[in-house]
Motif scaffolding. Structure first.
Motif, PDB file in Angstrom:
ATOM      1  N   THR A 104      49.206  -1.979  48.505  1.00  0.00           N
ATOM      2  CA  THR A 104      48.424  -1.232  47.525  1.00  0.00           C
ATOM      3  C   THR A 104      46.945  -1.581  47.636  1.00  0.00           C
ATOM      4  O   THR A 104      46.084  -0.705  47.576  1.00  0.00           O
ATOM      5  CB  THR A 104      48.932  -1.532  46.094  1.00  0.00           C
ATOM      6  N   ARG A 105      46.654  -2.854  47.831  1.00  0.00           N
ATOM      7  CA  ARG A 105      45.268  -3.294  47.934  1.00  0.00           C
ATOM      8  C   ARG A 105      44.620  -2.776  49.229  1.00  0.00           C
ATOM      9  O   ARG A 105      43.456  -2.397  49.234  1.00  0.00           O
ATOM     10  CB  ARG A 105      45.189  -4.808  47.834  1.00  0.00           C
ATOM     11  N   ILE A 106      45.380  -2.761  50.293  1.00  0.00           N
ATOM     12  CA  ILE A 106      44.854  -2.236  51.560  1.00  0.00           C
ATOM     13  C   ILE A 106      44.642  -0.733  51.450  1.00  0.00           C
ATOM     14  O   ILE A 106      43.575  -0.222  51.790  1.00  0.00           O
ATOM     15  CB  ILE A 106      45.804  -2.566  52.734  1.00  0.00           C
ATOM     16  N   ARG A 107      45.650  -0.026  50.974  1.00  0.00           N
ATOM     17  CA  ARG A 107      45.592   1.439  50.929  1.00  0.00           C
ATOM     18  C   ARG A 107      44.437   1.951  50.078  1.00  0.00           C
ATOM     19  O   ARG A 107      43.761   2.904  50.432  1.00  0.00           O
ATOM     20  CB  ARG A 107      46.927   1.976  50.401  1.00  0.00           C
ATOM     21  N   GLY A 108      44.198   1.301  48.967  1.00  0.00           N
ATOM     22  CA  GLY A 108      43.124   1.747  48.095  1.00  0.00           C
ATOM     23  C   GLY A 108      41.777   1.159  48.432  1.00  0.00           C
ATOM     24  O   GLY A 108      40.776   1.500  47.815  1.00  0.00           O
ATOM     25  N   GLY A 109      41.738   0.250  49.411  1.00  0.00           N
ATOM     26  CA  GLY A 109      40.489  -0.406  49.752  1.00  0.00           C
ATOM     27  C   GLY A 109      39.988  -1.283  48.619  1.00  0.00           C
ATOM     28  O   GLY A 109      38.790  -1.519  48.491  1.00  0.00           O
ATOM     29  N   ILE A 110      40.916  -1.765  47.800  1.00  0.00           N
ATOM     30  CA  ILE A 110      40.558  -2.539  46.612  1.00  0.00           C
ATOM     31  C   ILE A 110      39.823  -3.827  46.985  1.00  0.00           C
ATOM     32  O   ILE A 110      38.894  -4.229  46.304  1.00  0.00           O
ATOM     33  CB  ILE A 110      41.816  -2.832  45.773  1.00  0.00           C
ATOM     34  N   GLU A 111      40.249  -4.449  48.067  1.00  0.00           N
ATOM     35  CA  GLU A 111      39.587  -5.674  48.526  1.00  0.00           C
ATOM     36  C   GLU A 111      38.868  -5.401  49.852  1.00  0.00           C
ATOM     37  O   GLU A 111      39.055  -6.109  50.835  1.00  0.00           O
ATOM     38  CB  GLU A 111      40.606  -6.806  48.677  1.00  0.00           C
ATOM     39  N   HIS A 112      38.038  -4.370  49.845  1.00  0.00           N
ATOM     40  CA  HIS A 112      37.383  -3.949  51.092  1.00  0.00           C
ATOM     41  C   HIS A 112      36.422  -5.000  51.646  1.00  0.00           C
ATOM     42  O   HIS A 112      35.991  -4.890  52.787  1.00  0.00           O
ATOM     43  CB  HIS A 112      36.671  -2.605  50.910  1.00  0.00           C
ATOM     44  N   ASN A 113      36.089  -6.015  50.883  1.00  0.00           N
ATOM     45  CA  ASN A 113      35.245  -7.101  51.378  1.00  0.00           C
ATOM     46  C   ASN A 113      36.084  -8.320  51.764  1.00  0.00           C
ATOM     47  O   ASN A 113      35.570  -9.430  51.813  1.00  0.00           O
ATOM     48  CB  ASN A 113      34.204  -7.503  50.330  1.00  0.00           C
ATOM     49  N   ASN A 114      37.352  -8.099  52.039  1.00  0.00           N
ATOM     50  CA  ASN A 114      38.272  -9.177  52.378  1.00  0.00           C
ATOM     51  C   ASN A 114      39.071  -8.822  53.633  1.00  0.00           C
ATOM     52  O   ASN A 114      40.278  -8.578  53.562  1.00  0.00           O
ATOM     53  CB  ASN A 114      39.202  -9.427  51.180  1.00  0.00           C
ATOM     54  N   PRO A 115      38.425  -8.804  54.803  1.00  0.00           N
ATOM     55  CA  PRO A 115      39.119  -8.421  56.035  1.00  0.00           C
ATOM     56  C   PRO A 115      40.363  -9.246  56.368  1.00  0.00           C
ATOM     57  O   PRO A 115      41.303  -8.700  56.938  1.00  0.00           O
ATOM     58  CB  PRO A 115      38.050  -8.594  57.121  1.00  0.00           C
ATOM     59  N   PRO A 116      40.426 -10.543  56.015  1.00  0.00           N
ATOM     60  CA  PRO A 116      41.656 -11.285  56.327  1.00  0.00           C
ATOM     61  C   PRO A 116      42.907 -10.711  55.672  1.00  0.00           C
ATOM     62  O   PRO A 116      44.012 -10.964  56.141  1.00  0.00           O
ATOM     63  CB  PRO A 116      41.372 -12.699  55.802  1.00  0.00           C
ATOM     64  N   LEU A 117      42.755  -9.917  54.634  1.00  0.00           N
ATOM     65  CA  LEU A 117      43.912  -9.324  53.973  1.00  0.00           C
ATOM     66  C   LEU A 117      44.726  -8.470  54.942  1.00  0.00           C
ATOM     67  O   LEU A 117      45.958  -8.544  54.955  1.00  0.00           O
ATOM     68  CB  LEU A 117      43.452  -8.478  52.781  1.00  0.00           C
ATOM     69  N   VAL A 118      44.060  -7.702  55.779  1.00  0.00           N
ATOM     70  CA  VAL A 118      44.759  -6.853  56.748  1.00  0.00           C
ATOM     71  C   VAL A 118      45.476  -7.726  57.782  1.00  0.00           C
ATOM     72  O   VAL A 118      46.625  -7.459  58.146  1.00  0.00           O
ATOM     73  CB  VAL A 118      43.793  -5.863  57.427  1.00  0.00           C
ATOM     74  N   ASN A 119      44.819  -8.779  58.232  1.00  0.00           N
ATOM     75  CA  ASN A 119      45.445  -9.676  59.204  1.00  0.00           C
ATOM     76  C   ASN A 119      46.682 -10.352  58.622  1.00  0.00           C
ATOM     77  O   ASN A 119      47.716 -10.453  59.295  1.00  0.00           O
ATOM     78  CB  ASN A 119      44.453 -10.740  59.676  1.00  0.00           C
ATOM     79  N   ILE A 120      46.584 -10.800  57.387  1.00  0.00           N
ATOM     80  CA  ILE A 120      47.723 -11.445  56.731  1.00  0.00           C
ATOM     81  C   ILE A 120      48.876 -10.459  56.590  1.00  0.00           C
ATOM     82  O   ILE A 120      50.029 -10.781  56.861  1.00  0.00           O
ATOM     83  CB  ILE A 120      47.303 -12.032  55.367  1.00  0.00           C
ATOM     84  N   TYR A 121      48.547  -9.246  56.194  1.00  0.00           N
ATOM     85  CA  TYR A 121      49.578  -8.206  56.068  1.00  0.00           C
ATOM     86  C   TYR A 121      50.271  -7.959  57.404  1.00  0.00           C
ATOM     87  O   TYR A 121      51.507  -7.923  57.484  1.00  0.00           O
ATOM     88  CB  TYR A 121      48.949  -6.914  55.537  1.00  0.00           C
ATOM     89  N   LEU A 122      49.487  -7.810  58.453  1.00  0.00           N
ATOM     90  CA  LEU A 122      50.076  -7.520  59.759  1.00  0.00           C
ATOM     91  C   LEU A 122      50.894  -8.687  60.287  1.00  0.00           C
ATOM     92  O   LEU A 122      51.915  -8.489  60.956  1.00  0.00           O
ATOM     93  CB  LEU A 122      48.985  -7.108  60.743  1.00  0.00           C
ATOM     94  N   LEU A 123      50.482  -9.913  59.985  1.00  0.00           N
ATOM     95  CA  LEU A 123      51.291 -11.078  60.361  1.00  0.00           C
ATOM     96  C   LEU A 123      52.618 -11.075  59.614  1.00  0.00           C
ATOM     97  O   LEU A 123      53.670 -11.385  60.195  1.00  0.00           O
ATOM     98  CB  LEU A 123      50.529 -12.376  60.087  1.00  0.00           C
ATOM     99  N   GLN A 124      52.582 -10.725  58.336  1.00  0.00           N
ATOM    100  CA  GLN A 124      53.824 -10.648  57.565  1.00  0.00           C
ATOM    101  C   GLN A 124      54.736  -9.550  58.104  1.00  0.00           C
ATOM    102  O   GLN A 124      55.955  -9.720  58.183  1.00  0.00           O
ATOM    103  CB  GLN A 124      53.525 -10.420  56.085  1.00  0.00           C
ATOM    104  N   ILE A 125      54.151  -8.431  58.489  1.00  0.00           N
ATOM    105  CA  ILE A 125      54.931  -7.336  59.072  1.00  0.00           C
ATOM    106  C   ILE A 125      55.565  -7.781  60.385  1.00  0.00           C
ATOM    107  O   ILE A 125      56.744  -7.528  60.640  1.00  0.00           O
ATOM    108  CB  ILE A 125      54.036  -6.087  59.285  1.00  0.00           C
TER     109      ILE A 125
END
Length: 131
Positions: free
Chosen positions: A23-44
């Motif tokens: 939800t945070r990625i899709r909405g760009g809610i934490e758009h100043n937090n690039p590690p969020l995408v990396n963490i998500y992809l590692l979990q995937i």
């Protein structure tokens, strides 16, 4: 000291399920937090690696692909966040490719590649022809 200390502390806590991160990625809610995408992809990647059936791995990877694709296509999301998602969309594509055992999965994989190519072409055209 972390580069993003205000957001870093709770990213890996059990309370942050995949749905919350998506939800945070899709909405760009934490758009100043690039590690969020990396963490998500590692979990995937970890979730997909835990599955024995190739179709289950494919479904997990295609879910991640669709999330990033939808984010990239959403013009209401910050541009730098969409570009980051575009940079990272290859991981789910690679996971899907590794899981393509069977014609149906190969066709779905090619269809998603085609969708991404069309999105890229559309974005390129809009950026270079603003009329």
């Amino acid at each position: 000291m972390h580069k993003y200390p205000q957001n870093r502390q709770n990213l890996l806590s059990p309370k942050r399920s995949l749905d919350i991160i998506e939800t945070r990625i899709r909405g760009g809610i934490e758009h100043n937090n690039p590690p969020l995408v990396n963490i998500y992809l590692l979990q995937i990647a970890d979730l997909a690696a835990a599955k024995t059936a190739s179709s289950a791995r494919f479904v997990i990877a295609s879910r991640a692909f669709q999330l990033l694709y939808d984010t990239i296509a959403d013009e209401s999301v910050e541009v730098h966040w969409r570009v980051l998602c575009l940079d990272k969309i290859n991981l789910p594509l690679q996971l899907m490719k590794k899981s393509c055992h069977g014609t149906r999965l190969q066709q779905q994989y090619r269809h998603l590649q085609y969708k991404l190519t069309l999105l890229y072409i559309k974005s390129y055209f809009l950026l270079n022809n603003p009329d």
